[in-house]
Design an enzyme around this catalytic site. Structure first.
Site, PDB file in Angstrom:
ATOM      1  N   LEU A  71      -5.520  18.296 -16.915  1.00 27.24           N
ATOM      2  CA  LEU A  71      -4.925  19.587 -16.580  1.00 27.24           C
ATOM      3  C   LEU A  71      -5.583  20.121 -15.319  1.00 27.24           C
ATOM      4  CD1 LEU A  71      -4.761  21.391 -20.042  1.00 27.24           C
ATOM      5  CD2 LEU A  71      -2.938  20.199 -18.828  1.00 27.24           C
ATOM      6  N   LYS A  72      -4.837  20.924 -14.574  1.00 30.11           N
ATOM      7  CA  LYS A  72      -5.356  21.486 -13.323  1.00 30.11           C
ATOM      8  C   LYS A  72      -5.059  22.993 -13.275  1.00 30.11           C
ATOM      9  CE  LYS A  72      -5.294  20.466  -8.396  1.00 30.11           C
ATOM     10  NZ  LYS A  72      -4.799  19.563  -7.358  1.00 30.11           N
ATOM     11  N   PRO A  73      -5.763  23.783 -14.104  1.00 33.58           N
ATOM     12  CA  PRO A  73      -5.537  25.231 -14.121  1.00 33.58           C
ATOM     13  C   PRO A  73      -6.553  25.979 -13.267  1.00 33.58           C
ATOM     14  CG  PRO A  73      -6.893  24.660 -15.967  1.00 33.58           C
ATOM     15  CD  PRO A  73      -6.614  23.359 -15.209  1.00 33.58           C
TER      16      PRO A  73
END
Length: 137
Positions: A2-4
């Site tokens: 994930l890339k939050p």
């Protein structure tokens, strides 16, 4: 992966939260929504200064909550800003730019391990906010 973003206050929020508070909010949000089977979370800097993003990543990796994922960085501006500032498009500045880039990469590597203690200096390029109003990707 994930890339939050990290859980941080909005740019116009008058309250300054500590890295530990940001870490607790971020890890709590991840624990509520991200399955442990996800191998990792690679954070964006979200307009934080280079130093602020590094300190917050370090706090996330030292947060006392269980963190079943690898928590690291996927910074653009917060990895490159000092290097670009040093370079300024001039070939003669390439070595200085490289040194700045390597320094930020090393700092973020330490932060990803929870071993960064901060530079204590927010006055240079690394301490400048990278927030851009109405930024579009």
């Amino acid at each position: 992966l994930l890339k939050p973003n990290m859980v941080t206050p909005g740019h116009s929020c008058p309250t300054k939260y500590s890295p530990e508070e940001i870490a607790m909010a971020t890890v709590t949000a991840l624990r509520r929504t991200v399955p442990p089977a996800v191998p990792g979370v690679t954070f964006l800097s979200g307009g934080q200064s280079e130093e602020e993003a590094s300190i917050n990543l370090n706090a996330i990796n030292t947060c006392p909550l269980v963190r079943p994922w690898a928590l690291t960085f996927s910074y653009g501006r917060a990895l490159q800003a000092s290097a670009l500032s040093a370079w300024r498009g001039q070939r003669d500045n390439a070595n200085a730019a490289t040194e700045e880039f390597v320094k930020r990469a090393e700092v973020n590597g330490l932060a990803a391990l929870g071993k960064y203690e901060g530079s204590g200096d927010d006055s240079g390029a690394a301490g400048q906010s990278l927030y851009v109003a109405n930024h579009a990707y």
